[in-house]
Scaffold this motif. Structure first.
Motif, PDB file in Angstrom:
ATOM      1  N   LEU A 105      10.463 -13.751 -54.637  1.00  0.00           N
ATOM      2  CA  LEU A 105      11.785 -13.728 -54.009  1.00  0.00           C
ATOM      3  C   LEU A 105      11.677 -13.890 -52.489  1.00  0.00           C
ATOM      4  N   PRO A 106      12.709 -14.480 -51.854  1.00  0.00           N
ATOM      5  CA  PRO A 106      12.771 -14.462 -50.392  1.00  0.00           C
ATOM      6  C   PRO A 106      12.883 -13.007 -49.913  1.00  0.00           C
ATOM      7  N   VAL A 107      12.142 -12.671 -48.880  1.00  0.00           N
ATOM      8  CA  VAL A 107      12.120 -11.304 -48.366  1.00  0.00           C
ATOM      9  C   VAL A 107      12.997 -11.208 -47.123  1.00  0.00           C
ATOM     10  N   VAL A 108      13.936 -10.255 -47.140  1.00  0.00           N
ATOM     11  CA  VAL A 108      14.853 -10.024 -46.027  1.00  0.00           C
ATOM     12  C   VAL A 108      14.446  -8.747 -45.299  1.00  0.00           C
ATOM     13  N   TRP A 109      14.263  -8.848 -43.989  1.00  0.00           N
ATOM     14  CA  TRP A 109      13.913  -7.698 -43.141  1.00  0.00           C
ATOM     15  C   TRP A 109      15.204  -7.211 -42.494  1.00  0.00           C
ATOM     16  N   ASN A 110      15.828  -6.186 -43.089  1.00  0.00           N
ATOM     17  CA  ASN A 110      17.155  -5.692 -42.710  1.00  0.00           C
ATOM     18  C   ASN A 110      16.966  -4.470 -41.806  1.00  0.00           C
ATOM     19  N   SER A 111      17.043  -4.690 -40.490  1.00  0.00           N
ATOM     20  CA  SER A 111      16.639  -3.643 -39.557  1.00  0.00           C
ATOM     21  C   SER A 111      17.679  -3.386 -38.476  1.00  0.00           C
ATOM     22  N   SER A 112      17.412  -2.356 -37.673  1.00  0.00           N
ATOM     23  CA  SER A 112      18.295  -1.998 -36.558  1.00  0.00           C
ATOM     24  C   SER A 112      18.040  -2.864 -35.331  1.00  0.00           C
ATOM     25  N   GLY A 113      16.972  -3.640 -35.356  1.00  0.00           N
ATOM     26  CA  GLY A 113      16.600  -4.427 -34.196  1.00  0.00           C
ATOM     27  C   GLY A 113      15.722  -3.680 -33.215  1.00  0.00           C
ATOM     28  N   TYR A 114      15.600  -2.346 -33.406  1.00  0.00           N
ATOM     29  CA  TYR A 114      14.801  -1.537 -32.483  1.00  0.00           C
ATOM     30  C   TYR A 114      13.371  -1.518 -32.995  1.00  0.00           C
ATOM     31  N   GLU A 115      12.638  -2.553 -32.652  1.00  0.00           N
ATOM     32  CA  GLU A 115      11.265  -2.705 -33.109  1.00  0.00           C
ATOM     33  C   GLU A 115      10.497  -3.513 -32.074  1.00  0.00           C
ATOM     34  N   SER A 116       9.210  -3.508 -32.189  1.00  0.00           N
ATOM     35  CA  SER A 116       8.398  -4.205 -31.192  1.00  0.00           C
ATOM     36  C   SER A 116       8.169  -5.651 -31.604  1.00  0.00           C
ATOM     37  N   ALA A 117       8.009  -6.511 -30.592  1.00  0.00           N
ATOM     38  CA  ALA A 117       7.710  -7.915 -30.873  1.00  0.00           C
ATOM     39  C   ALA A 117       6.368  -8.043 -31.584  1.00  0.00           C
ATOM     40  N   GLU A 118       5.443  -7.121 -31.296  1.00  0.00           N
ATOM     41  CA  GLU A 118       4.130  -7.143 -31.948  1.00  0.00           C
ATOM     42  C   GLU A 118       4.266  -6.904 -33.450  1.00  0.00           C
ATOM     43  N   LEU A 119       5.158  -5.994 -33.816  1.00  0.00           N
ATOM     44  CA  LEU A 119       5.387  -5.740 -35.238  1.00  0.00           C
ATOM     45  C   LEU A 119       5.979  -6.978 -35.909  1.00  0.00           C
ATOM     46  N   ILE A 120       6.948  -7.606 -35.269  1.00  0.00           N
ATOM     47  CA  ILE A 120       7.562  -8.803 -35.842  1.00  0.00           C
ATOM     48  C   ILE A 120       6.503  -9.887 -36.058  1.00  0.00           C
ATOM     49  N   ARG A 130      24.477  -3.204 -25.619  1.00  0.00           N
ATOM     50  CA  ARG A 130      24.030  -3.959 -24.447  1.00  0.00           C
ATOM     51  C   ARG A 130      23.710  -3.008 -23.289  1.00  0.00           C
ATOM     52  N   GLU A 131      24.475  -1.927 -23.184  1.00  0.00           N
ATOM     53  CA  GLU A 131      24.333  -1.015 -22.056  1.00  0.00           C
ATOM     54  C   GLU A 131      23.368   0.132 -22.360  1.00  0.00           C
ATOM     55  N   THR A 132      22.569   0.480 -21.365  1.00  0.00           N
ATOM     56  CA  THR A 132      21.609   1.579 -21.499  1.00  0.00           C
ATOM     57  C   THR A 132      22.294   2.894 -21.822  1.00  0.00           C
ATOM     58  N   ALA A 133      23.407   3.180 -21.165  1.00  0.00           N
ATOM     59  CA  ALA A 133      24.099   4.458 -21.357  1.00  0.00           C
ATOM     60  C   ALA A 133      24.573   4.628 -22.797  1.00  0.00           C
ATOM     61  N   SER A 134      25.088   3.574 -23.385  1.00  0.00           N
ATOM     62  CA  SER A 134      25.561   3.651 -24.774  1.00  0.00           C
ATOM     63  C   SER A 134      24.396   3.885 -25.727  1.00  0.00           C
ATOM     64  N   ALA A 135      23.320   3.147 -25.510  1.00  0.00           N
ATOM     65  CA  ALA A 135      22.147   3.282 -26.381  1.00  0.00           C
ATOM     66  C   ALA A 135      21.562   4.690 -26.310  1.00  0.00           C
ATOM     67  N   ALA A 159      17.337   4.576 -24.741  1.00  0.00           N
ATOM     68  CA  ALA A 159      17.818   3.891 -23.541  1.00  0.00           C
ATOM     69  C   ALA A 159      17.305   2.461 -23.436  1.00  0.00           C
ATOM     70  N   ASP A 160      16.135   2.200 -23.991  1.00  0.00           N
ATOM     71  CA  ASP A 160      15.532   0.867 -23.914  1.00  0.00           C
ATOM     72  C   ASP A 160      15.938  -0.036 -25.074  1.00  0.00           C
ATOM     73  N   TYR A 161      16.997   0.329 -25.776  1.00  0.00           N
ATOM     74  CA  TYR A 161      17.348  -0.395 -26.995  1.00  0.00           C
ATOM     75  C   TYR A 161      17.501  -1.899 -26.769  1.00  0.00           C
ATOM     76  N   PHE A 162      18.317  -2.299 -25.793  1.00  0.00           N
ATOM     77  CA  PHE A 162      18.619  -3.731 -25.679  1.00  0.00           C
ATOM     78  C   PHE A 162      17.397  -4.549 -25.310  1.00  0.00           C
ATOM     79  N   SER A 163      16.611  -4.072 -24.374  1.00  0.00           N
ATOM     80  CA  SER A 163      15.427  -4.842 -23.987  1.00  0.00           C
ATOM     81  C   SER A 163      14.458  -4.993 -25.159  1.00  0.00           C
ATOM     82  N   ALA A 164      14.302  -3.917 -25.944  1.00  0.00           N
ATOM     83  CA  ALA A 164      13.412  -3.978 -27.106  1.00  0.00           C
ATOM     84  C   ALA A 164      13.978  -4.903 -28.185  1.00  0.00           C
ATOM     85  N   ALA A 165      15.267  -4.740 -28.480  1.00  0.00           N
ATOM     86  CA  ALA A 165      15.887  -5.547 -29.538  1.00  0.00           C
ATOM     87  C   ALA A 165      15.932  -7.022 -29.163  1.00  0.00           C
ATOM     88  N   ALA A 166      16.211  -7.314 -27.894  1.00  0.00           N
ATOM     89  CA  ALA A 166      16.275  -8.711 -27.464  1.00  0.00           C
ATOM     90  C   ALA A 166      14.918  -9.389 -27.633  1.00  0.00           C
TER      91      ALA A 166
END
Length: 218
Positions: A125-140, A157-162, A169-176
């Motif tokens: 089967l095709p494998v779907v990686w269903n995630s929060s986006g908060y992961e490292s590029a090395e893992l991907i 997008r904003e640090t305060a919200s994350a 706080a580093d959510y967006f930079s990590a997810a991007a």
């Protein structure tokens, strides 16, 4: 797992010795729900449903999580990698359109081992990686050859919200960075004759009440 740095929190704990980091996950994969999910994204579920495997615990811990019992409280059953491989094969036998791995980041090594075992027994089967986006590029990068479709939820997008809602706080930079790596690996989206996604990246964006400006900045 001897010095866990699977996600941007990089706790560095030795999970092989029973220690647990921020996410609360241990050595063995913990599964909360296995189902045929007809309400996943249409190009993932198709007519037969996505073969979801919901993993317990989470490295993000959003205060608004709809799966609170699973992600925060860790409800579920610990199983072996061998049993997880059988779960993947069972989803295929049930006619699932895809294998949909939900919140898988903190169990990545165990999942890859289980996929290796399942493939030796005919899993395709095709494998779907269903995630929060908060992961490292090395893992991907390590998922190359295992994951066909990436399905990240881009939350802030904003640090305060994350920081306020997910203690990250580093959510967006990590997810991007992670999503950029996903696109590099998966390439342009590929659909079959039935409209099912067989390769690519599908980003779901969360728009929080009162925070629409963040979405307008993306």
């Amino acid at each position: 797992l001897s010095s866990c740095r699977l996600c941007p929190r990089r706790c560095g704990v030795n999970r092989l010795q029973g220690r647990k980091g921020w996410c609360g996950a241990g050595i063995r994969p913990k599964v909360a729900l296995v189902s045929l999910h007809p309400w996943e994204e249409p190009c993932i579920a198709g007519d037969r449903g996505a073969g979801t495997v919901f993993f317990s615990h989470c490295n993000l811990g959003c205060v608004f999580c709809q799966n609170y019992e699973i992600s925060h409280e860790g409800q579920g059953e610990e199983i072996s990698e061998e049993r997880l491989a059988q779960v993947f094969l069972e989803q295929q036998a049930r006619g699932a359109s895809t294998l949909d791995l939900v919140t898988p980041v903190h169990y990545a090594p165990q999942i890859l081992a289980a996929l290796d075992q399942a493939k030796q027994q005919g899993f395709s089967l095709p494998v779907v990686w269903n995630s929060s986006g908060y992961e490292s590029a090395e893992l991907i990068e390590a998922l190359k050859g295992y994951v066909d479709v990436f399905l990240p939820d881009l939350k802030y997008r904003e640090t305060a919200s994350a920081e306020r809602y997910s203690h990250a706080a580093d959510y967006f930079s990590a997810a991007a960075a992670a999503i950029q790596k996903m696109v590099e690996l998966a390439g342009p989206p590929v659909f079959d004759e039935d409209g099912l996604m067989r390769r690519g990246v599908l980003v779901r964006h969360l728009v929080l009440p009162g925070h629409r400006k963040e979405s307008m900045q993306l």
